[in-house]
Design an enzyme around this catalytic site. Structure first.
Site, PDB file in Angstrom:
ATOM      1  N   GLU A   1       4.920  -0.435   3.786  1.00 17.82           N
ATOM      2  CA  GLU A   1       5.725   0.794   3.799  1.00 17.82           C
ATOM      3  C   GLU A   1       4.881   2.030   3.476  1.00 17.82           C
ATOM      4  OE1 GLU A   1       8.339   0.475   5.192  1.00 17.82           O
ATOM      5  OE2 GLU A   1       8.689  -1.655   4.954  1.00 17.82           O
ATOM      6  N   GLY A   2       3.643   2.030   3.922  1.00 23.11           N
ATOM      7  CA  GLY A   2       2.760   3.173   3.711  1.00 23.11           C
ATOM      8  C   GLY A   2       1.781   2.885   2.604  1.00 23.11           C
TER       9      GLY A   2
END
Length: 619
Positions: free
Chosen positions: A470-471
């Site tokens: 997620e990043g």
């Protein structure tokens, strides 16, 4: 002595305290959307989730770690086999109604505040983050509720909320991990069906995606993929950069406008499984779209339905990505909590050594529990400060979501702005520091911690993913320093500083909290000065070279604020059984953790050029 953590369910007691004494979620029931709820209904939701997590998740955490997903031949091509326990966990979770917890009653939802929903889901993350709950499915459906057509909501989102179908997000590609501007998957209009399909403009997709969690399984009768792809123009070329990205619904199995399976398989094929260090119970896949293995009638390619307008795919996808980032932060906090509780229990029972000093020199004296040794207390307090601080941060962000959606206009706008600034911290800080906490949990166990006879090594392996998905950490840092703190003339940073300053002012008037309040005030001032210095030349390369140290310092200032604000709520409840432990954790954070920020801010403020100018060949 280590402070008592009475009552017997410390995490539940902490959640109850944070929800009711600190965040005052009971006040939300005065708003029309939550009017049918009360402290009793909130408690019932928490009770149900705590019970399901205890019965269906926790006993199988080691099982799903050792029995990884595997591929077998099936009647409909290759299929992924998961332990029966995973199926039962999903069925119990879906039956609980938590997939639709925040949705309208008309959609089968509970209209539950997101703050309570987030707290309830914490039990599943702690019991077995690898089995997982419904984060991706709920996030997928929530995105469609925000950006989809009426038909897409009724067919795809509704069936995901019911648990009949599940969902994924398909962003990364082999040649484009975090660099989404380099996405190569293409989507072309599907001839005569382009405008005719009631589920939306219909396209044919061809490309490859990887790192797709829950991308293939037999838990649900269908899997709804949300896929980023580019639509070529009349000349066959795609728009470069993120402006050319669009978003598509690509179901594993084709459905009609009423949500019925047509019996036809879409051209989405499993290319392989990723075998991970942790989160082994969660299927992680490589998927091929439109390779021809399953060819629906008509032109080649996987059938997909456009969500929103062409070129706005990344904007739509951020709805799901930001929600997932808070979910990842909560998962990290809960893994930290699991490691803390395991090492605390072990330290209280494990006898070894004797006290430092004259009395300890007598070998005839009995050994003492290792929890009595100062260095072990340090490691336990660090874990508690990390895990409980991270939990409080995630619930605070969840409370901002409720304020954004149901608060008065001014309060809603401020909540949205604060969320913009805090989301990179909500994802990154727990994933880094609760990983350190899990490492300390292994250390407390000594050699035993490095064996599979104890759970803490698995917690560390599961935790290590959270700094990546997620990043990545670096992506969050660039987002924070490169965009969030400077957008709108620094409005978000100013608002956060005002909130922190309000806490400092209140704490300065409370006995025992004036000193940490002054310490936080100094840290806030130095953070603001470093932010200005980083951008003093206006050259992004100079400012952003040290974005990660900046984020580390920023996160520590935020967590110091969270702890001080929580302690104000603790002091308002004299004699609360959790007070001694929380006071010790707050004091630890200010004594041992907050002073770290000066080294981080130093390289930021002077725009240290080493990593920017280094020639990789010299390494």
């Amino acid at each position: 002595m280590i402070p008592s953590l009475e009552p017997d369910r410390p995490m539940r007691a902490t959640i109850d305290f944070l929800l009711h004494d600190w965040l005052r979620v009971g006040e939300l029931t005065a708003r029309p959307r939550f009017a049918e709820h009360s402290a009793e209904t909130f408690a019932q939701v928490l009770d149900t989730c705590e019970r399901i997590a205890r019965e269906k998740y926790a006993p199988f955490n080691r099982l799903v770690d050792t029995e990884e997903p595997r591929v077998v031949a099936g009647p409909d091509g290759e299929q992924v086999v998961l332990p029966r326990a995973t199926h039962e966990a999903w069925e119990a979770y879906a039956a609980s109604g938590m997939l639709a917890a925040a949705q309208d009653h008309e959609l089968g939802g509970m209209q539950l505040p997101y703050t309570v929903e987030s707290a309830a889901n914490a039990f599943f993350a702690k019991a077995s983050v690898s089995i997982g709950a419904g984060m991706l499915t709920t996030g997928n459906a929530n995105l469609l509720m925000a950006h989809g057509t009426a038909a897409q909501k009724a067919v795809f989102a509704a069936n995901e909320f019911s648990g009949r179908w599940s969902g994924t997000m398909c962003l990364s590609e082999p040649q484009a991990g975090s660099s989404l501007s380099d996405v190569a998957t293409r989507a072309v209009p599907d001839g005569d069906e382009f405008e005719a399909d009631p589920l939306g403009p219909r396209f044919r997709l061809r490309g490859n995606k990887m790192w797709i969690s829950a991308g293939e399984h037999e838990l649900t009768e269908n899997i709804i993929h949300l896929v980023l792809a580019k639509i070529p123009g009349p000349d066959g070329r795609t728009v470069p950069g993120t402006r050319g990205i669009s978003l598509f619904i690509v179901p594993k199995k084709l459905v009609d406008a009423e949500g019925r399976l047509t019996g036809e398989r879409n051209d989405v094929a499993l290319a392989g499984l990723n075998h991970k260090c942790g989160w082994r119970g969660t299927t992680n896949t490589l998927l091929n779209f439109g390779e021809g293995r399953f060819r629906p009638r008509g032109a080649p390619g996987a059938i997909g339905y456009l969500v929103g307008r062409p070129g706005e795919g990344l904007r739509c996808m951020f709805h799901m990505m930001n929600e997932a980032r808070i979910g990842v932060g909560m998962a990290a906090a809960m893994l930290g909590m699991a490691g803390f509780e395991a090492s605390l229990e072990y330290a209280r029972q494990r006898p070894q050594g004797r006290p430092v000093g004259p009395a300890g020199k007598d070998p005839a004296q009995p050994q003492i529990p290792i929890a009595e040794h100062a260095d072990v207390k340090r490691m336990l307090l660090a874990q508690k400060a990390y895990a409980e601080g991270a939990l409080a941060l995630e619930l605070y962000c969840a409370r901002l979501v409720d304020e954004q959606h149901t608060g008065a206009p001014d309060a809603s706008g401020e909540a949205a702005l604060l969320l913009e600034v805090l989301t990179p911290i909500a994802k990154s800080w727990p994933s880094e520091w609760c990983l350190e906490g899990n490492s300390l949990a292994i250390q407390v166990h000594g050699g035993y911690g490095y064996t599979r006879d104890f759970p803490v090594e698995q917690y560390w392996r599961d935790q290590r993913l959270n700094m990546i998905h997620e990043g990545t950490h670096g992506i969050q840092a660039l987002d924070l320093l490169g965009r969030k703190v400077v957008m709108d003339g620094g409005a978000g940073l100013k608002l956060l500083a005002a909130r922190v300053s309000a806490t400092i002012e209140r704490a300065g008037q409370v006995a025992g909290l004036a000193e940490p309040a002054n310490q936080l005030a100094g840290a806030l001032q130095r953070l603001g000065a470093a932010t200005k210095s980083a951008w003093a030349t206006g050259v992004p390369e100079e400012a952003l070279a040290n974005a990660t140290p900046y984020m580390q310092a920023f996160g520590h200032v935020v967590l110091a604020w969270i702890w001080l604000d929580v302690m104000l709520a603790v002091r308002a409840r004299p004699g609360h059984p959790l007070a001694p432990g929380k006071d010790a954790a707050m004091r630890y954070f200010f004594a041992y953790e907050l002073p770290r920020i000066d080294a981080w801010l130093g390289v930021v403020a002077r725009r240290e050029a080493l990593v920017r100018e280094l020639d990789p060949a010299s390494l």
